[in-house]
Design an enzyme around this catalytic site. Structure first.
Site, PDB file in Angstrom:
ATOM      1  N   PHE A 175       0.813  -1.225   0.000  1.00 44.19           N
ATOM      2  CA  PHE A 175       0.000   0.000   0.000  1.00 44.19           C
ATOM      3  C   PHE A 175       0.837   1.263   0.000  1.00 44.19           C
ATOM      4  CE2 PHE A 175      -0.413   2.681   3.776  1.00 44.19           C
ATOM      5  CZ  PHE A 175       0.385   2.021   4.694  1.00 44.19           C
ATOM      6  N   LYS A 176       2.123   1.166   0.328  1.00 41.50           N
ATOM      7  CA  LYS A 176       2.969   2.354   0.334  1.00 41.50           C
ATOM      8  C   LYS A 176       2.964   3.052  -1.032  1.00 41.50           C
ATOM      9  CE  LYS A 176       4.593   1.522   4.561  1.00 41.50           C
ATOM     10  NZ  LYS A 176       3.940   0.255   4.956  1.00 41.50           N
TER      11      LYS A 176
END
Ligand SMILES: *Cc1c(COP(=O)(O)O)cnc(C)c1O
Length: 494
Positions: free
Chosen positions: A112-113
């Site tokens: 998700f970064k």
């Protein structure tokens, strides 16, 4: 809109200054002076838009200095089809009638970064121009695995930036390590630190406040900034996907306009769940925020008891991106709950001096009204992975499994079956070994062969960026003691 330090609201900056600086000069976190409210029919309007347009709409509310045209260019570049393998960017997968999984791992590094780190370089380079900064920015990152790769991929070959990543030598998965040490680009550097994530993070924080390092850097034409989730440019793009997920559920008639949802987030540094909290402050109908932790359950205890205590055993778990005892972004929540920089300063001083603080009764009440905390160990993590796969044919990674466990615990404890959005933070292929074990495999293939094994087991293909690692050359092999990170910075800048 002005950005203030959580420790002193007379320290004020514009958005572009906040993004360039990363951290306030007093060590506090730069935070919007107020959280803007979504206009009455915003959700109705956003419902019809693509993800990129939603991002422009929401980010513009916090970034007055940036034009719609600029933000549109950024969003199209950050979330385009060359970067994301889903046209929805952050698609919502409905697991059962009232459980929805927000998949945040369709970007170039499969975690998700990417949602924030594909956007941050655009915001940062534009901010350098707006603030008339002439030096080259040297971005220092301490990573528990996913941030490092996300930042390297976001910043590679971006003019006027250098990016240096420190990861804990034995705190990341094989796939994560390979992703970083094979990083391409002419402005990147990677080193392993002997120790755990907190050692790497503390080391980076010390570099930021080391006057000698700062001066040496300046002489070389650089200044430090941060791409860790303390940078406002990281938190802001994360607010977008919670609002987007709600709009998808509205559009697909899975919820009614105005209906409340709960949001459950696997949490480490508290950045992702903080973004959900801000979405709620903007007016998104979120009722409960469920904070999911692994055996490093410092946040579970904090939410239940109002005492934050990092003096405890540290565990290396199979959800390493959450192996954290100091959740930096919690400071922003404390500011929001107290509205009092002196009180925040006091808590942070206690944390720094004795590793522990207790919030006031008033803060504890507010905290518990909004947040629920649950945790689970590795065995339960694997049980959830297996059950999710057996029951729903849905393959999830270890971090996401921790979140599903927390949701299950919350629901059985409270009987509250409000529709829930669960943040899914990594592709299961990033943590093949643990996922394969959970599915009952006893012999796990080495390194990248585990990707093929998971494909053979489930019939699902590995994401292209992970499968492609096989053909990459290892470029970085440096291992440093935590006391020697300054030397590593200098050598990587040569
Ligand atoms: C970073 C990360 C987390 C934790 O997110 P925070 O914003 O630090 O709370 C959870 N899962 C994965 C896969 C991550 O990479």
């Amino acid at each position: 809109m002005r950005y203030i330090s959580t420790r002193d609201n007379s320290l004020q900056h514009t958005a572009s200054q906040a993004i360039v600086r990363g951290l306030a000069e007093d060590g506090g976190l730069l935070t919007p002076f107020y959280i803007p409210k979504l206009p009455g029919k915003a959700l109705e309007d956003l419902k019809a838009m693509a993800y990129q347009q939603r991002a422009v709409y929401i980010m513009k509310m916090f970034l007055e200095e940036f034009s719609i045209k600029e933000l549109t260019d950024f969003a199209n570049a950050a979330y385009g089809p060359e970067k994301f393998d889903s046209p929805a960017v952050a698609p919502v997968h409905t697991v059962d009638g009232n459980t929805h999984c927000l998949e945040l791992w369709h970007g170039p590094t499969c975690a998700f970064k990417d949602m924030a780190l594909q956007m941050l370089p655009h915001l940062l380079t534009a901010s350098l121009v707006k603030t008339e900064e002439e030096k080259t920015v040297c971005i220092l990152v301490a990573t528990s695995g996913d941030t490092g790769k996300g930042a390297l991929e976001g910043f590679k070959n971006v003019p006027r930036t250098k990016i240096l990543v420190f990861y804990p030598k034995d705190g990341v998965s094989q796939v994560q390590e390979l992703q970083m040490v094979t990083q391409e680009g002419n402005n990147v550097g990677v080193a392993a630190v002997v120790g755990n994530f907190d050692d790497a993070q503390t080391g980076v924080k010390k570099l930021f406040s080391n006057e000698k390092v700062r001066r040496d850097l300046e002489r070389k034409g650089y200044f430090f900034s941060s791409a860790n989730s303390i940078n406002w440019g990281r938190v802001l793009p994360q607010i977008v996907y919670y609002i987007s997920a709600y709009c998808d559920l509205l559009r697909d008639e899975k919820i009614e306009p105005g209906q409340s949802v709960n949001v459950c987030v696997p949490t480490g540094n508290f950045g992702n769940i903080l973004a959900a909290y801000y979405a709620r402050e903007m007016g998104l109908p979120i009722d409960q925020l469920i904070c999911a932790s692994n055996s490093n359950n410092v946040l579970t205890d904090f939410i239940r008891e109002g005492v934050y205590d990092r003096n405890r055993k540290f565990y290396n778990t199979m959800s390493p991106s959450m192996d954290i005892l100091i959740s930096s972004n919690l400071e922003r929540l404390l500011y929001s709950l107290t509205q009092d920089p002196a009180e925040v300063r006091h808590y942070m001083a206690r944390l720094n001096e004795v590793g522990r603080y207790q919030v006031s009764g008033k803060v504890k009440d507010k905290l518990q009204k909004r947040f629920k905390g649950y945790f689970c160990d590795d065995r339960e993590t694997q049980r959830v992975i297996r059950e999710m796969y057996d029951r729903h044919g849905y393959l999830i990674d270890t971090h996401t499994a921790v979140a599903f466990s927390a949701l299950e615990q919350y629901r059985s404890e409270t009987g509250d079956n409000t529709p829930a959005i669960v943040a899914s933070t990594a592709s299961p292929f990033k943590f093949c070994g643990s996922v394969l074990e959970a599915l009952g495999e006893s012999q796990i293939a080495e390194g990248l062969d585990a990707l093929d094994q998971l494909t053979a087991k489930t019939g699902q293909p590995a994401p292209a960026p992970l499968a492609g690692l096989r053909n990459k050359r290892v470029r970085f092999t440096q291992v440093v003691e935590k006391g020697h990170m300054a030397d590593a910075v200098m050598s990587l800048l040569e």
